[in-house]
Write a protein that holds these residues in place. Structure first.
Motif, short mmCIF file in Angstrom:
data_model
loop_
_atom_site.label_atom_id
_atom_site.label_comp_id
_atom_site.label_asym_id
_atom_site.label_seq_id
_atom_site.Cartn_x
_atom_site.Cartn_y
_atom_site.Cartn_z
N SER A 52 -0.15 -11.39 3.24
CA SER A 52 0.08 -10.11 2.78
C SER A 52 1.48 -9.49 3.05
O SER A 52 2.05 -8.49 2.40
CB SER A 52 -0.96 -9.08 3.30
OG SER A 52 -2.17 -9.61 3.17
N ILE A 65 -2.03 -7.21 -0.78
CA ILE A 65 -3.20 -7.65 -0.28
C ILE A 65 -3.86 -8.40 -1.18
O ILE A 65 -4.74 -9.56 -0.91
CB ILE A 65 -4.06 -6.59 0.60
CG1 ILE A 65 -3.35 -5.87 1.66
CG2 ILE A 65 -5.37 -7.12 1.07
CD1 ILE A 65 -3.80 -5.03 2.26
N ALA A 68 -2.54 -11.93 -1.74
CA ALA A 68 -2.80 -12.63 -0.44
C ALA A 68 -4.33 -13.30 -0.55
O ALA A 68 -4.39 -14.47 -0.17
CB ALA A 68 -2.36 -12.06 0.68
N ALA A 207 -5.95 -9.25 6.49
CA ALA A 207 -4.91 -8.43 6.18
C ALA A 207 -5.33 -7.02 6.89
O ALA A 207 -4.30 -6.30 7.17
CB ALA A 207 -4.87 -8.39 4.66
#
Lengths: 296, 358
Positions: A52, A65, A68, A207
């Motif tokens: 992230s 995010i 990720a 995250a």
């Protein structure tokens, strides 16, 4: 101890506790479909945070995010397909060693990519000093993000396992693999899916927690051992109990800070793990009769 | 000497040959890493008996190494002058276990002698292993792995967080360990060759001991436990006791390795207690083929030597992780048993001799 301080500790405990619960649920999802404890579970959390942070340089925060989490899910799938899928009837010892090896490889790769510095995402709302009043205590809004996202994930997983057909197939695979195959369920895909799912929730937790707990290449081991403590405390394989156990461990740990030095905090939760393993290996909420049927 | 122990003679010849070669080719610096590798291998062959023969995984053996190393380092360097009047210190003094001296500033220095420190350190490791082993060895599989991993982390946290053990800096300035008059374990360049033989002497001795152990009634019992704990129980093997004794034995070997290596290096740091070290030892036992003492010994020396020479650079830990995965995926029987279309990569002389012996 004043009421404000008590609430402060309590909120901190719940925050860390919900992260431990998510890691524990990640353990449980994979354990249920494969009978394997994935020692690389903590590395998914680390990857979620690190990726992230990297993607944030190019994308806005929500997109970074999301990407990720997707990348970590892909890594989870790749791990299962490359290292687990084609093994015929591997022993427990062999699987332990393989997943430990994987966790080392991921950690070392992270060390070479991101270095050994501490990284973190920016606060989702406000900054380090902004606070919200909760019953007289002041807490960071990010804390609410962590607790909220973890709670949502638990709700989502429950709905997924209870109400969707894929979720039911995964549960069938966990309950009795042979029977599941006879019912036409492709259990191999269920195993891949379980890795994808637990990588995904781990990455999302990683995250969300990054702004307050920071992300470093080696946070995985500590999280894994605490997540495992929580999974055992709740009874291996039981995800709802893991939430209760996670909050319990988080709160114990938060209050222990007022008694023992911070440096020994990890030792406390590991001591709890050892005591539980010796006294109640089937967990606080599990039954010993059911545990006796399982293969550890 | 029994016939089977003659297998150690070629090893002895190799040890002497390597030392002579290093002297002739003017490359005695290799002896330093070979000495250190021998100490690490001392731990590894102990772990090999525990993992390969008794079938019990331990992810905390660096913890026992650290108990040995750190205790002997702390006892032989920490000044006891401020505690001179306390009962324990007086008792040690009366037993002749203390030695007085001066530090570099000329202040009075009172420390424990290396012999006494060694005994205390190894005994502590043995007692810890015994107390830990009773509950831990009842566990199996994942639980055993996690419990021993947890033990390793606790030891790591303790040495990292307590000023007595030097926190992140570790302990340095550990004096030499005089085993016999004129024969001491220390990093002095002048007795590099002597230290090389001391280290390998300990390793050979341990090898002899362990080889006899696994060929004895105890060893057969251990292998039965590995096959099936329940079946071994039914055949009258006292599984709990056998497992515990093996655990304690391997911890003692680890602690001795820790004590000697610390005196040889003149210090110890927290990385010796880290989880990565424990995992590395497990990796080496796995590469050697689990239930294969010779494999563990050979791979222990080779891999530690390469690692200490810095061959793997900053990828040191990654290399051991990769080794673990590759061995477990493709050659769970160890690298010596690797086969290519019915042909062994390396002839397994040991197994062959065993068959002939039977």
């Amino acid at each position: 101890m004043t009421v404000e301080l008590f609430i402060q500790y309590l909120v901190a405990g719940i925050t860390y506790g919900s992260i431990y619960a998510i890691v524990a649920i990640g353990f449980n999802i994979i354990y249920n479909t494969t009978g394997i404890i994935n020692f690389a579970q903590g590395e998914f959390v680390m990857l979620g945070g690190m990726l992230s942070i990297t993607f944030l340089q190019l994308l806005p925060l929500p997109a970074a995010i999301a990407l990720a989490v997707l990348c970590t899910m892909a890594i989870g799938a790749a791990i299962e397909m490359l290292f687990i899928r084609w093994l015929v009837n591997p022993g427990v010892l062999r699987m332990i060693i393989i997943t430990i090896g994987l966790s080392i490889l991921i950690r070392e790769a992270a060390l070479h990519i991101w270095g050994d510095n501490v990284h973190s995402l920016p606060y989702f709302i406000g900054n380090e000093v902004s606070t919200i009043a909760v019953l007289g205590a002041r807490v960071s809004p990010q804390v609410l993000w962590v607790i909220g996202v973890c709670a949502l994930m638990v709700v989502f997983l429950n709905v997924f396992f209870q109400a969707t057909s894929v979720g039911r197939e995964m549960r069938a695979c966990a309950a009795n693999r042979t029977a599941a195959i006879l019912c036409g369920i492709d259990t191999r895909n269920m195993v891949t899916l379980s890795f994808v799912l637990s990588a995904g929730i781990g990455a999302l937790a990683g995250a969300v927690m990054s702004p307050i707990t920071y992300t470093q290449y080696d946070i995985g081991t500590g999280l894994a051992i605490k997540g495992f403590t929580v999974a055992i405390l709740g009874g291996l394989g039981n995800s709802l109990a893991a939430v209760a156990a996670g909050l319990l461990l988080g709160i114990i740990e938060a209050f222990s800070v007022s008694i023992v030095p911070l440096a020994f905090q990890d030792a406390i939760s590991i001591a709890i793990l050892l005591v539980i393993l010796f006294v109640r290996p089937h967990g606080l909420f599990g039954s010993s009769a059911a545990a006796g049927l399982k293969e550890f | 000497m029994k016939l089977k122990n003659l297998a150690l003679l070629p090893l002895l010849a190799v040890i002497v040959l390597v030392q002579l070669l290093c002297s002739w080719t003017d490359s005695v610096f290799y002896l330093t890493q070979l000495t250190m590798s021998a100490y690490y291998s001392l731990l590894i062959i102990g772990l090999c008996v525990l993992m390969g023969y008794a079938g019990q995984i331990s992810l905390g053996h660096a913890g026992f190494f650290a108990i040995g190393g750190y205790l002997s380092a702390a006892l032989t360097t920490r000044n006891l002058v401020p505690f001179q009047d306390q009962f324990c210190v007086r008792l040690l003094d009366a037993a002749g276990c203390l030695t007085a001296g001066q530090d570099i500033y000329g202040e009075a220095l009172l420390v424990v002698t290396p012999w006494a420190a060694c005994v205390i350190a190894v005994l502590t490791a043995a007692v810890v292993a015994f107390l830990l082993g009773i509950p831990v060895l009842k566990l199996k599989g994942h639980y055993l792995a996690m419990a021993t991993l947890g033990f390793g982390i606790i030891i790591y946290r303790i040495v990292l967080a307590s000023s007595y053990f030097g926190e992140a800096d570790g302990i340095s300035g550990v004096p030499g360990f005089t085993l016999l008059p004129g024969l001491s374990v220390s990093g002095d360049f002048s007795n590099r060759a002597a230290n090389y033989y001391i280290a390998w002497g300990f390793l050979l001795l341990a090898m002899l001991l362990l080889r006899n152990l696994i060929d004895s009634r105890v060893g057969r019992g251990l292998r039965a436990i590995h096959g099936s704990s329940e079946a071994a129980d039914a055949m009258g093997v006292d599984t709990a006791r056998f497992k515990l004794h093996t655990f304690v034995l391997s911890a003692i070997l680890a602690a001795i390795a820790g004590v000697l290596l610390t005196h040889y290096n003149g210090g110890i740091g927290p990385s010796e207690a880290s989880i990565m070290k424990s995992v590395r030892y497990v990796a080496i036992v796995a590469v050697g083929g689990m239930a294969n003492l010779w494999g563990a010994l050979i791979m222990g020396v080779i891999l530690n030597f390469l690692s200490l020479r810095g061959l793997f650079g900053s990828y040191d830990d990654a290399v051991f992780g990769l080794i673990l995965i590759l061995i477990m995926l493709f050659a769970p029987g160890g690298i010596l048993n690797l086969r290519f279309g019915g042909l062994r990569l390396l002839p397994n002389l040991i197994a062959k001799r065993k068959r002939e012996g039977n």
